[in-house]
Design a protein around this motif. Structure first.
Motif, mmCIF file in Angstrom:
data_model
loop_
_atom_site.group_PDB
_atom_site.id
_atom_site.type_symbol
_atom_site.label_atom_id
_atom_site.label_comp_id
_atom_site.label_asym_id
_atom_site.label_seq_id
_atom_site.Cartn_x
_atom_site.Cartn_y
_atom_site.Cartn_z
ATOM 1 N N GLN A 14 28.948 33.554 56.211
ATOM 2 C CA GLN A 14 28.830 34.882 56.812
ATOM 3 C C GLN A 14 29.916 35.100 57.857
ATOM 4 N N THR A 15 29.900 36.276 58.488
ATOM 5 C CA THR A 15 30.886 36.630 59.505
ATOM 6 C C THR A 15 30.270 36.558 60.891
ATOM 7 N N LEU A 16 30.920 35.814 61.752
ATOM 8 C CA LEU A 16 30.535 35.716 63.155
ATOM 9 C C LEU A 16 31.119 36.917 63.900
ATOM 10 N N SER A 17 30.273 37.626 64.640
ATOM 11 C CA SER A 17 30.731 38.801 65.391
ATOM 12 C C SER A 17 30.278 38.693 66.843
ATOM 13 N N SER A 71 43.773 33.718 59.080
ATOM 14 C CA SER A 71 43.308 34.352 57.844
ATOM 15 C C SER A 71 41.849 34.797 57.930
ATOM 16 N N ARG A 72 41.110 34.263 58.907
ATOM 17 C CA ARG A 72 39.683 34.583 59.015
ATOM 18 C C ARG A 72 39.336 35.396 60.264
ATOM 19 N N THR A 73 40.338 35.724 61.085
ATOM 20 C CA THR A 73 40.074 36.278 62.409
ATOM 21 C C THR A 73 40.492 37.731 62.532
ATOM 22 N N SER A 74 39.660 38.486 63.235
ATOM 23 C CA SER A 74 39.990 39.853 63.593
ATOM 24 C C SER A 74 39.538 40.092 65.032
ATOM 25 N N ASN A 87 47.823 45.263 70.797
ATOM 26 C CA ASN A 87 48.475 44.311 69.894
ATOM 27 C C ASN A 87 47.653 43.034 69.821
ATOM 28 N N THR A 88 47.636 42.415 68.657
ATOM 29 C CA THR A 88 46.876 41.179 68.475
ATOM 30 C C THR A 88 47.780 40.029 68.057
ATOM 31 N N ASN A 117 35.189 49.790 77.058
ATOM 32 C CA ASN A 117 35.848 48.730 77.822
ATOM 33 C C ASN A 117 35.380 47.349 77.362
ATOM 34 N N GLU A 118 35.470 47.137 76.060
ATOM 35 C CA GLU A 118 35.070 45.862 75.485
ATOM 36 C C GLU A 118 35.973 45.505 74.317
ATOM 37 N N PHE A 119 35.976 44.231 73.972
ATOM 38 C CA PHE A 119 36.711 43.800 72.804
ATOM 39 C C PHE A 119 35.861 42.835 72.004
ATOM 40 N N THR A 120 36.179 42.745 70.730
ATOM 41 C CA THR A 120 35.317 42.020 69.812
ATOM 42 C C THR A 120 36.077 40.963 69.033
#
Length: 125
Positions: free
Chosen positions: A16-19, A67-70, A58-59, A78-81
């Motif tokens: 699954q995807t960790l968020s 390859s698995r990260t966003s 920019n990331t 005012n948050e980032f994920t």
């Protein structure tokens, strides 16, 4: 003084995807120059830098996880994920968000001026 707080599920099933979300207070994620990183520390191992999003949006990612990260930001909130896909038990770790005032691609704590308290994420069924 800027404060960071991680939130998200403490357990994720394999594949699954960790968020995770990092909520920032006391300062804006668009302040120049600021870089907002995710860092993790598996049990019994050293810290690993995952990636950052800059005040410009920019990331940049660790090549081993790219390859698995966003990483994304919401300036209104005012948050980032962080999203890490196709997780395995090897992704079990304490996950931290942190701020640096310069371009940092490593997890050494002295390079960051603010840290969240961390959130434990376990990958298991």
């Amino acid at each position: 003084q800027v404060q960071l707080q991680e939130s998200g599920p403490g357990q994720v099933e394999p594949s699954q995807t960790l968020s995770l979300t990092c909520t920032v207070s006391g300062g804006s994620i668009t302040s120049s120059p600021t870089y907002w990183s995710w860092i993790r520390q598996p049990p019994g191992k050293g810290r690993e830098w995952i990636g950052y999003i800059s005040y410009l949006g920019n990331t940049y990612f660790n090549n081993s996880l790219k390859s698995r990260t966003s990483i994304a930001s919401d300036t209104d909130k005012n948050e980032f994920t962080l999203q890490l896909s196709a997780v395995t038990p090897e992704d079990t770790a304490m996950y931290y968000c942190a701020r640096s005032l310069g371009y940092v691609l490593s997890p050494e704590s002295e390079k960051y001026d603010s840290w969240g308290q961390g959130i434990q994420v376990t990958v298991s069924f």
